[in-house]
Design a protein around this motif. Structure first.
Motif, PDB file in Angstrom:
ATOM      1  N   UNK A  16       7.432  12.480   0.850  1.00 47.21           N
ATOM      2  CA  UNK A  16       6.554  12.746   2.121  1.00 47.21           C
ATOM      3  C   UNK A  16       7.729  11.809   2.890  1.00 47.21           C
ATOM      4  N   UNK A  17       7.703  12.369   4.511  1.00 49.17           N
ATOM      5  CA  UNK A  17       8.272  11.674   5.435  1.00 49.17           C
ATOM      6  C   UNK A  17       7.575  10.447   5.871  1.00 49.17           C
ATOM      7  N   UNK A  18       8.461   9.603   6.239  1.00 52.59           N
ATOM      8  CA  UNK A  18       8.103   8.424   6.891  1.00 52.59           C
ATOM      9  C   UNK A  18       6.912   8.424   7.772  1.00 52.59           C
ATOM     10  N   UNK A  19       6.647   9.088   8.542  1.00 48.10           N
ATOM     11  CA  UNK A  19       5.898   9.376   9.587  1.00 48.10           C
ATOM     12  C   UNK A  19       4.273   9.678   8.779  1.00 48.10           C
ATOM     13  N   UNK A  20       4.680  10.537   7.800  1.00 50.05           N
ATOM     14  CA  UNK A  20       3.198  10.944   6.927  1.00 50.05           C
ATOM     15  C   UNK A  20       2.990   9.664   6.188  1.00 50.05           C
ATOM     16  N   UNK A  21       3.796   8.848   5.614  1.00 47.16           N
ATOM     17  CA  UNK A  21       3.459   7.852   4.880  1.00 47.16           C
ATOM     18  C   UNK A  21       2.605   6.904   5.890  1.00 47.16           C
ATOM     19  N   UNK A  22       3.355   6.669   7.191  1.00 49.51           N
ATOM     20  CA  UNK A  22       2.880   5.958   8.145  1.00 49.51           C
ATOM     21  C   UNK A  22       1.334   6.117   8.429  1.00 49.51           C
ATOM     22  N   UNK A  23       1.063   7.418   8.549  1.00 47.43           N
ATOM     23  CA  UNK A  23      -0.316   7.881   8.768  1.00 47.43           C
ATOM     24  C   UNK A  23      -1.283   7.530   7.701  1.00 47.43           C
ATOM     25  N   UNK A  24      -0.958   7.809   6.470  1.00 47.57           N
ATOM     26  CA  UNK A  24      -1.705   7.798   5.383  1.00 47.57           C
ATOM     27  C   UNK A  24      -2.008   6.331   5.129  1.00 47.57           C
ATOM     28  N   UNK A  25      -0.959   5.470   5.339  1.00 47.91           N
ATOM     29  CA  UNK A  25      -1.098   4.032   5.173  1.00 47.91           C
ATOM     30  C   UNK A  25      -1.887   3.407   5.972  1.00 47.91           C
ATOM     31  N   UNK A  26      -1.833   3.743   7.343  1.00 45.98           N
ATOM     32  CA  UNK A  26      -2.489   3.063   8.374  1.00 45.98           C
ATOM     33  C   UNK A  26      -4.158   3.623   8.232  1.00 45.98           C
ATOM     34  N   UNK A  27      -4.267   4.848   7.934  1.00 47.30           N
ATOM     35  CA  UNK A  27      -5.575   5.227   7.713  1.00 47.30           C
ATOM     36  C   UNK A  27      -6.383   4.307   6.858  1.00 47.30           C
ATOM     37  N   UNK A  28      -5.586   4.239   5.627  1.00 48.48           N
ATOM     38  CA  UNK A  28      -6.229   3.258   4.529  1.00 48.48           C
ATOM     39  C   UNK A  28      -6.530   1.886   4.914  1.00 48.48           C
ATOM     40  N   UNK A  29      -5.550   1.397   5.523  1.00 50.93           N
ATOM     41  CA  UNK A  29      -5.517   0.068   6.293  1.00 50.93           C
ATOM     42  C   UNK A  29      -6.773  -0.021   7.149  1.00 50.93           C
ATOM     43  N   UNK A  30      -6.732   0.844   7.954  1.00 53.56           N
ATOM     44  CA  UNK A  30      -8.238   0.786   8.714  1.00 53.56           C
ATOM     45  C   UNK A  30      -9.454   0.992   8.065  1.00 53.56           C
ATOM     46  N   UNK A  46       0.750  -1.170   0.072  1.00 57.92           N
ATOM     47  CA  UNK A  46       0.202   0.012   0.015  1.00 57.92           C
ATOM     48  C   UNK A  46       0.900   1.319   0.148  1.00 57.92           C
ATOM     49  N   UNK A  47       1.947   1.220   0.755  1.00 56.13           N
ATOM     50  CA  UNK A  47       2.758   2.316   0.784  1.00 56.13           C
ATOM     51  C   UNK A  47       3.558   2.459  -0.288  1.00 56.13           C
ATOM     52  N   UNK A  48       3.849   1.518  -1.201  1.00 55.83           N
ATOM     53  CA  UNK A  48       4.825   1.724  -2.465  1.00 55.83           C
ATOM     54  C   UNK A  48       4.611   3.074  -3.154  1.00 55.83           C
ATOM     55  N   UNK A  49       3.269   3.390  -3.944  1.00 55.26           N
ATOM     56  CA  UNK A  49       3.112   4.392  -4.537  1.00 55.26           C
ATOM     57  C   UNK A  49       3.858   5.919  -3.870  1.00 55.26           C
ATOM     58  N   UNK A  50       3.445   5.931  -2.582  1.00 55.46           N
ATOM     59  CA  UNK A  50       4.139   7.013  -1.779  1.00 55.46           C
ATOM     60  C   UNK A  50       5.416   7.026  -1.570  1.00 55.46           C
ATOM     61  N   UNK A  51       6.077   5.925  -1.376  1.00 55.33           N
ATOM     62  CA  UNK A  51       7.481   5.810  -1.089  1.00 55.33           C
ATOM     63  C   UNK A  51       8.224   6.205  -2.225  1.00 55.33           C
ATOM     64  N   UNK A  52       7.749   5.613  -3.472  1.00 52.93           N
ATOM     65  CA  UNK A  52       8.368   5.919  -4.818  1.00 52.93           C
ATOM     66  C   UNK A  52       8.054   7.297  -5.577  1.00 52.93           C
ATOM     67  N   UNK A  53       6.884   7.752  -5.381  1.00 56.33           N
ATOM     68  CA  UNK A  53       6.834   8.826  -6.129  1.00 56.33           C
ATOM     69  C   UNK A  53       6.462  10.211  -5.432  1.00 56.33           C
ATOM     70  N   UNK A  54       6.666  10.187  -4.172  1.00 59.30           N
ATOM     71  CA  UNK A  54       6.460  11.364  -3.591  1.00 59.30           C
ATOM     72  C   UNK A  54       7.774  11.609  -2.316  1.00 59.30           C
TER      73      UNK A  54
END
Lengths: 415, 283
Positions: free
Chosen positions: A114-128, A104-112
């Motif tokens: 964003x800091x790790x904490x922000x990626x974490x926040x967004x990914x966990x929100x979608x996971x929930x 789920x994090x792959x597009x954010x990690x590779x194309x933005x």
């Protein structure tokens, strides 16, 4: 002045070698709508979808994005247009060496950036939101088909796309799970307000969530319009495709499609004596959104499925026939029954339903997704009497307006 | 044009040949194969250049390190094992051969030069092809047929940058390092048989190495290792990446055939290029 389509195909032709898959395809897709492309397997639906995201290029014709031809756009402009689009593959296309989180994090990690904490926040929100909390660090091969679909959906939505393409999102799922996925797509489409373009076979289920239907038949788009307009579409497509898919649906659920329901009703009325009355009962599962929020899409669809089966079993035995009209609404026709007879039948039904039916439905739902969570939902029903000359839709509307509660579940206890 | 195509005769085709076409079809057949081969060569070179260019993009370092670990560190054990026994058998054979002429004093030089100049780079490349090259083709090939590469496109992630560049760069880093390991362990293997087992003087063995091996031998060996790395990584990634374009099969079978083809092509090209590079280095 008509609004500009978000995506427009003009005379698109695609060939693979000597085999022509699409021929002079013309279509329009509008912003903010759910558009579903229907057609038989191998008719070129996925090929059509891949043209939208740029995975395939047409041999002839032009694709317009917001009124501008893709062939006339410069590379950065095409790239910026395509960046607004996400694609959910038929086979999910998850990276099997990555965990659910990493997929789920792959597009954010590779194309933005964003800091790790922000990626974490967004990914966990979608996971929930996609109910994958328990599977965060599992690999795709360790997940069920439904969960893999949800991971693919979460990945498609992680970049907040404006357009999401769904390539047969319900393939390989059981009827309940299919409806759960469709319901999830509809819910997210409302929530995130993206334009959804879907390829599906699930007739009539896709009608409940689609604003527009495009019918692909014999290499071309033969119909564009609302699901209601499709019912009156006079074309071999209706006989060959819709009928075969609807027959399959009848075998799976016991319920007729809306079109078949109307045809059957008309046939029954013709067989009866002139002027003979008939009745229509409309059942609704109230608080569907609350059920989804507390128990999830799977359980909600299991409840709807169980209600449908119960209604069909009960009324089917006495000559009634039923259809699903909306996601949470069923309609049953009682031919040759006037209001007095229909009310008597309904009283018997309500008695059985309260004594046993609602418990059975709740048990069925619990079997699939046992939950300790508190849930509160009601089933409402209304009857209306109709004359053969009256349009059945107006009788259904009348019955709907006269609904009252016939059963309720409070925190898992029937009332 | 259409008329011209109609008059062509291809072996195996069901169409009845036009008289006289038997004279032209061998040229047609050979020409087609040669042009096809040149096309593939051109595509592979573009493939390699694109991958190398994309190495110098942001967020590549961690991926390259990961691949160096997989291709390099993961292959160390097998390389050490193969090199040890290669050195041992080389020491054993050379000792018996040289002792007939009373020239066992040159055994260290023979073992070390054979390993550093030829056997080290070649056998390391072949072993990595068998272990990591085949895995790269299969992995990339499966990602292709299961639409994972298409998924990267749809996510606006460049598959070359994400999948290919790190593997080719990691191979270029790993091959010389593993070749050095191979050379060192091989020389130790030669020492074990000639000195420990057969009783050659240890000082004679080491002196023979230090006095005969110079820097050029080492650099030549590493140049070969880098050439082999480029060949193996390009062939293996190329076969996997374009597995869907194979005409002989599809799906899982295509991945299997691509893997076999990658290993065979890599091994043949290693030996052919070894001759070419050696010739150039000796000029």
């Amino acid at each position: 002045m008509s609004k500009t389509p978000l995506i427009e195909f003009k005379d698109i032709t695609k060939r693979f070698g000597t085999h022509t898959v699409l021929k002079n395809v013309n279509l329009q897709i509008f912003e903010g709508e759910v558009t579903t492309i229907i057609g038989l397997s191998g008719s070129g639906k996925s090929v059509l979808l891949k043209h939208i995201i740029g995975l395939l290029k047409p041999d002839e014709g032009t694709i317009f994005f917001r009124g501008k031809s893709l062939s006339e756009m410069k590379k950065p402009e095409i790239s910026s247009s395509l960046r607004q689009i996400s694609y959910m593959f038929q086979g999910n296309a998850l990276f099997d060496s990555l965990t659910v989180y990493d997929n789920i994090a792959l597009p954010l990690k590779e194309t933005t950036n964003l800091k790790k904490t922000e990626i974490d926040r967004r990914v966990m929100a979608r996971i929930e939101q996609t109910e994958l909390t328990e599977a965060v660090y599992r690999y795709p091969s360790e997940l069920s088909g439904g969960m893999q679909k949800r991971v693919a959906l979460a990945r498609a939505l992680i970049t907040d796309p404006q357009i999401v393409l769904f390539d047969e999102p319900t393939t390989g799922q059981d009827p309940v799970r299919k409806n759960a996925i469709l319901s999830m797509i509809a819910q997210y489409q409302r929530k995130f307000n993206f334009t959804a373009i879907m390829v599906s076979h699930e007739i009539p289920d896709v009608y409940f969530i689609s604003n527009r239907i495009l019918a692909l038949y014999d290499k071309s788009i033969v119909f564009q319009g609302t699901p209601e307009e499709l019912a009156n579409f006079d074309h071999p497509f209706n006989d060959e495709v819709i009928n075969s898919l609807e027959s399959l649906q009848k075998e799976l659920t016991g319920l007729y499609s809306q079109r078949k329901f109307k045809v059957l009703n008309h046939a029954q009325l013709k067989r009866g004596e002139t002027g003979e009355d008939y009745c229509v009962v409309v059942f609704t599962l109230s608080d569907l959104d609350a059920v989804i929020a507390s128990l999830g899409h799977d359980t909600a669809q299991e409840i709807i499925h169980a209600i449908g089966l119960y209604i069909d079993k009960h009324f089917g035995a006495i000559g009634g026939f039923s259809t699903r009209r909306k996601t949470n609404e069923f309609v049953t026709a009682l031919p040759y029954s006037n209001m007095v007879e229909a009310e008597k039948i309904m009283n018997d039904f309500v008695k059985d339903f309260q004594e046993q039916g609602i418990s059975d439905i709740w048990k069925e739902a619990q079997k699939r997704a046992p939950s300790d969570k508190c849930v509160d939902f009601a089933i409402r029903a209304g009857i209306a009497e109709g004359q053969p000359v009256t349009e059945i839709d107006s009788i259904i509307d009348l019955a709907e307006s006269q609904q009252k509660e016939i059963g309720r579940v409070r925190c898992g206890a029937k009332e | 044009m259409a008329e011209n195509e109609k008059n062509q005769y291809y072996p195996g085709s069901e169409e009845k040949p036009v008289p006289g076409m038997f004279l032209t079809w061998p040229f047609n057949f050979i020409g087609e194969k040669v042009i096809g081969g040149i096309n593939i060569l051109g595509m592979a070179i573009i493939f390699l250049c694109t991958a190398l260019w994309k190495t110098f993009r942001p967020k590549q370092f961690s991926k390259v390190v990961h691949q160096v670990y997989y291709i390099g560190a993961g292959s160390t054990t097998i390389i050490m094992l193969v090199s040890l026994f290669t050195g041992m058998v080389l020491g054993l054979q050379s000792y018996h051969a040289l002792s007939q002429f009373g020239a066992v004093g040159g055994l260290g030089a023979l073992v070390s030069l054979s390993l550093i100049r030829e056997l080290g780079p070649v056998l390391t490349a072949i072993m990595i092809t068998a272990r990591a090259g085949s895995a790269i083709t299969a992995e990339v090939g499966i990602q292709r047929i299961s639409e994972q590469i298409d998924a990267l496109h749809t996510m606006r992630i460049d598959p070359f940058r994400y999948l290919i560049s790190p593997r080719i760069t990691a191979a270029i880093i790993s091959f010389p390092l593993l070749t050095a390991v191979f050379d060192l362990i091989g020389i130790i293997g030669g020492y074990l048989t000639s000195v420990i087992l057969l009783g050659l003087n240890a000082g004679v063995y080491s002196h023979s190495i230090t006095s005969n091996v110079d820097m050029k031998d080492l650099t030549d060996g590493f140049i070969k290792a880098i050439v082999f790395a480029v060949i193996v990584a390009t062939v293996c990634c190329y076969q996997g990446y374009f597995v869907h374009m194979r005409k002989d099969s599809h799906g899982a079978k295509a991945v299997g055939l691509a893997t076999t083809s990658a290993v065979v092509t890599s091994c043949v090209l290693i030996l052919v290029s070894d001759y070419v590079v050696t010739s150039l280095l000796l000029v």
